[in-house]
Design a protein around this motif. Sequence first.
Motif, short mmCIF file in Angstrom:
data_model
loop_
_atom_site.label_atom_id
_atom_site.label_comp_id
_atom_site.label_asym_id
_atom_site.label_seq_id
_atom_site.Cartn_x
_atom_site.Cartn_y
_atom_site.Cartn_z
N TYR A 142 8.51 -8.04 2.64
CA TYR A 142 7.18 -7.85 2.92
C TYR A 142 6.93 -7.89 4.26
O TYR A 142 5.92 -7.14 4.55
CB TYR A 142 6.50 -9.24 2.17
CG TYR A 142 5.17 -9.30 1.93
CD1 TYR A 142 4.33 -8.96 0.86
CD2 TYR A 142 4.37 -9.82 3.03
CE1 TYR A 142 3.12 -8.94 1.02
CE2 TYR A 142 2.88 -10.10 3.27
CZ TYR A 142 2.41 -9.54 1.98
OH TYR A 142 0.85 -9.86 1.70
N GLN A 143 7.78 -8.52 5.08
CA GLN A 143 7.30 -8.75 6.68
C GLN A 143 7.86 -7.57 7.11
O GLN A 143 7.43 -6.67 8.21
CB GLN A 143 7.95 -9.85 7.11
CG GLN A 143 7.12 -11.29 6.42
CD GLN A 143 5.90 -11.29 6.87
OE1 GLN A 143 5.29 -10.49 7.41
NE2 GLN A 143 5.36 -12.66 7.05
N ARG B 107 9.92 -10.39 -9.77
CA ARG B 107 9.93 -11.63 -9.11
C ARG B 107 10.06 -11.16 -7.47
O ARG B 107 9.20 -11.94 -6.72
CB ARG B 107 11.11 -12.36 -9.46
CG ARG B 107 11.21 -13.81 -8.91
CD ARG B 107 12.33 -14.52 -9.38
NE ARG B 107 13.59 -14.01 -8.90
CZ ARG B 107 14.18 -14.30 -7.63
NH1 ARG B 107 13.56 -14.95 -6.88
NH2 ARG B 107 15.19 -13.38 -7.30
N ARG B 108 10.96 -10.39 -7.22
CA ARG B 108 11.14 -9.75 -5.69
C ARG B 108 9.79 -9.60 -5.06
O ARG B 108 9.53 -9.94 -4.14
CB ARG B 108 12.24 -8.92 -5.61
CG ARG B 108 13.48 -9.56 -5.82
CD ARG B 108 13.96 -10.58 -4.83
NE ARG B 108 14.48 -9.83 -3.58
CZ ARG B 108 14.34 -10.35 -2.45
NH1 ARG B 108 14.50 -11.62 -2.20
NH2 ARG B 108 14.75 -9.76 -1.20
N VAL B 109 9.11 -8.50 -5.82
CA VAL B 109 7.82 -8.09 -5.26
C VAL B 109 6.74 -9.04 -5.09
O VAL B 109 5.91 -8.65 -4.29
CB VAL B 109 7.54 -6.86 -6.02
CG1 VAL B 109 8.61 -5.66 -5.91
CG2 VAL B 109 6.82 -6.93 -7.25
N ASN B 110 6.88 -9.97 -5.99
CA ASN B 110 5.60 -11.03 -5.91
C ASN B 110 6.20 -12.25 -5.01
O ASN B 110 5.26 -13.20 -4.97
CB ASN B 110 5.38 -11.44 -7.27
CG ASN B 110 4.54 -10.39 -7.89
OD1 ASN B 110 3.48 -10.41 -7.79
ND2 ASN B 110 5.12 -9.90 -8.82
N TRP C 151 1.60 -8.42 -8.02
CA TRP C 151 2.11 -7.18 -8.98
C TRP C 151 2.59 -7.77 -10.15
O TRP C 151 3.75 -7.59 -10.39
CB TRP C 151 3.08 -6.17 -8.06
CG TRP C 151 2.44 -5.69 -6.95
CD1 TRP C 151 1.79 -4.54 -6.84
CD2 TRP C 151 2.43 -5.96 -5.55
NE1 TRP C 151 1.37 -4.20 -5.64
CE2 TRP C 151 1.87 -4.98 -4.82
CE3 TRP C 151 3.02 -7.09 -4.95
CZ2 TRP C 151 1.72 -5.28 -3.15
CZ3 TRP C 151 2.78 -7.25 -3.36
CH2 TRP C 151 2.13 -6.24 -2.85
N ASP C 152 1.85 -8.33 -11.12
CA ASP C 152 2.14 -8.95 -12.23
C ASP C 152 1.28 -8.38 -13.52
O ASP C 152 1.29 -9.12 -14.46
CB ASP C 152 2.06 -10.39 -12.04
CG ASP C 152 0.69 -10.93 -11.62
OD1 ASP C 152 -0.35 -10.06 -11.24
OD2 ASP C 152 0.65 -12.29 -11.63
N GLY C 153 0.56 -7.36 -13.22
CA GLY C 153 -0.20 -6.96 -14.39
C GLY C 153 0.39 -6.20 -15.36
O GLY C 153 1.29 -5.51 -15.15
N PRO C 154 0.40 -6.81 -16.55
CA PRO C 154 1.28 -6.06 -17.60
C PRO C 154 0.94 -4.46 -18.12
O PRO C 154 1.92 -3.80 -18.01
CB PRO C 154 0.91 -7.00 -18.86
CG PRO C 154 -0.27 -7.49 -18.66
CD PRO C 154 -0.27 -7.78 -17.25
N VAL C 155 -0.20 -4.02 -17.68
CA VAL C 155 -0.70 -2.68 -17.78
C VAL C 155 -0.28 -1.83 -16.67
O VAL C 155 0.12 -0.92 -16.26
CB VAL C 155 -2.08 -2.65 -18.30
CG1 VAL C 155 -2.38 -1.20 -18.32
CG2 VAL C 155 -2.18 -3.05 -19.78
#
Length: 709
Positions: free
Chosen positions: A487-488, A478-481, A606-610
Motif C-alpha cells: 500500500y505504501q 485479506r492482503r489488499v485490505n 476491497w471487500d464487496g462481494p459483487v
Amino acid sequence: MDRFPAALLLFLVLLLSAVIGLVRAVIDQPDRYDYCVLGAGPAGMQAGHFLAKANRNYVILERNSGPGSFFNIYPRHRKLISINKIYTGRRNREFNLRHDWNSLLSDRPDLLFQRISRDLYPPADAYPRYLSLFAEELGLEVRYGVDVGRVRAVQTPSGRRYLLTDRKGTEYSCRVLLVSTGLWDPQKVEFPGWDLTESYESVSVDPEDFVDQAVLILGKGNSAFETAQSILGRASRVHLYSPSPVRLAWQTHYVGDLRAVNNELLDTYQLKSLDGLVEGGLEDIAIVRRHDDQGPHPSTPPPRRRGRRAGGAGPRETEGEERGEGRKGGGGRLYLTLADLLDNQDVRNGSRVAAANLPAYHYDNFSLRQPYDRVITCLGFTFNFSIFDGSARPPNSEVARGRLPAVSPWYEGRGTPGLFVLGTAAHSRDYRSSAGGFIHGFRYTVRAVHRVLEQRYHGNRWPSTPLSVTQLHSWILRRVNEASGPYQMFGVLGDVVLLQGSQCEYLEEFPVQALPRLPSLAGHRVPQGGLLVLVMQYGLNRSDSLGPGRSESEWTQAWRSNFLHPVLYYYDRLPTERDMRRRPAGWPLPRPKAVHHMIEDFLTEWDGPVSHGQPLRRFLEHCLQTDLRAFYAETCFLLSLTHRRPPPFCQRGYLERQGVAGEARAWRPPRDEAPPSGHDSDSSEASPSLPSYLSPAGTSVSLGSKLEL
C-alpha cells in the motif's frame, strides 16, 4: 652453566617481543563485523532491528552523539509533514501502519511513534527521541561519535570486504556495508552572485527578521514553501523561482511534491496579493547588488532586444516599494538578472551594475524586475559521495539530476557488490513515483533488503506461506485490505504467488523490478504453473483529482481506475531482464499473460462481494484453470442426497458445473496499447468488452451490476 641462563634470557626476550608484536597486531586490527550500518537515522535503525532479530554480527556507526541528527536541524521550521494518524477506527496493527508514516517496523506492538507524539503533523524534535527509544528498547548495537571519513573496498582471502576509517584513524571492517546516511549536502547551482544568497540551512527562522522585506526564494519544493509560509505575514512580497512548475502532491500522488500543509502562498498568488511563482532556468541567472548611486531604476527601457527571459506573470511592486532602500547589507538591493547581460568582470562581481545589465532595461514586463532585500536558496539536498574511495563508490543515478547513488532493483550499489543503499539515498529506484524516499516507504524496502541478505549470505529463503489454491482468493482479499507494505510502496513492492498445481507459495513484499532474479534473490524456484504478482497502482490518465468523473465505480471499468487499487498480473513463465527493460512506460511490470484490476474504492476497502470478490475469483479460476468454489462441493453433495431439490447455488455452481473456466485463451487488456491502469478519456473505445474469463463463468451483468451465480 653460564650458557643456560643466557639462553633462557634470550628466549624470554624473544617471547616478550613476539607477545608485544601480537598485541600490537591485535590493536591495529580493524574491528571486524559481518555487517556495518553507516548512519543511525530511521533507515539505519530499521536495518539494525532486522539484523539484531536474526542474531547477526553487526554495528551501527553514527557520527553524531545521538540518532536521527538530521531531525535536530530539519525541517528548519520544526514541523514534520509525515502523517501521524492515530485514530483509524480499526484495531488491526498492519492496517494502521497505512496511516502511520513515522513508526518503524518491529515485533513490539507498543513501539510506535504515537508514544512520543499524538499530533497529526508532529514536531521534528520528537523524531530523535523516538529513535532513541527504539534503539534502547530493542537493545541495538550503536556506536555514536564515529565520524567515518573514508570508505574503501579491499580483496581478502575470504572475499571482498569494506574498510571504514573514521576521523580518528580507527578502522572498521565488514563483509556487507549498509549505507543509510541520507541526504545531507545542500544542492548547489553555481551562477554569478551565488555568494549574495542565503541558504535554507542557515537563514533566520524568525519571521520578525523579514518585516516589510521583499524576498526571492529559489526553489519550489516543500522546503521553499515551508520557508515562504513562515514569512508570509511579515514580508512585503515573496516570489518563488525555479525551472519547474509547482507539482502538487494531491495531483501527482507523490508525497515529495508540494503538500497542502505548506501551500498557503498559492492562495496569495492566485488571489493576487503580491506573492507569486515564476519559472526559469537557474543556470541562466545571476544575482547582483545595485546601489542607489549607480543610477535610476530602468523604468523606461529602450526597444526590446532578442534574448532569453524568465517566464511567468509575477506581480508588480508598488511605487513606494520601488523607491525603498535596501534592508540588508547597508544599502543596495538585490536584482535577479540574466547571466548573458553581465558583460564584464566588474559587473559580475557586483561592483559596477548599470541599468543595461538588468532585464527591465530590455524587457519592460520582465516578471522579476523589482529589487529584493533577500534571496534564499531552497534547492534540496544531495548524497555525500566524497567519503567513498573509487573502489567503493556507487555511480551517480540518472534520475534526480545525479543527486542520488545508482542502485539495483534490490538496492545494491551498481558496481559495488556487498554495498547496499538504504533509506532516502536509495530513492533513485522509485524517484517521483512511490514513497521509497520517505520513512513510511523505506521501512519496507529495508526489510526487503534484509531478506535478500538472509538468502544470499545465510541460505534462508524469502519467507513464504504455503496455501491451497482454494485459500488463495480469501488470502488475497485479506492482503489488499490490510497489508501496509504494498500500500505504501505502490508499484515497487508486490506479493508473488508461485502456482504449483493445487498448491501455491505466497511471498510477501518482493521488489517487483527484481522479478527476473527471484530464484537467486528469494531462493524459490518458479514452477511450471507460473506465477501471480499482486501490486497496488494508481491510474495513468492523470485526470483532475478533484473534478467530476475523477473515479470509477463500475467494476466492469476497473481497468480505468484512477486512484490506488490492487492489480494482479499473471505470467505463465518468469519474466526476463529483457522483458523488464521493454515494459511499457508507466508499467511496474512487463505485459502479462492476463491482468486483473480491482475497482478503486472510496473507502479503500476491497471487500464487496459483487464489485471485488466475484471478479477476482473468476480471474483466479481462469489463471488456475480450476473451480475455486470447490468448498461448495461437499455441502452440495450432501444436499443433493438429502433434498429433493438442492438450492440454486448448488444447481448452477455444482450440478451444472458452471464457473469452470473453459477457455485457454488468456484475457488481454481491451487495447494492446492500453496501460494496466488509465485510459485516454477522449478515446472512442470508452466501453471495452468484459474479460473473456467472466462470460464462461456464468456472469450476468445488468444495469445494477448484479451477478447471478
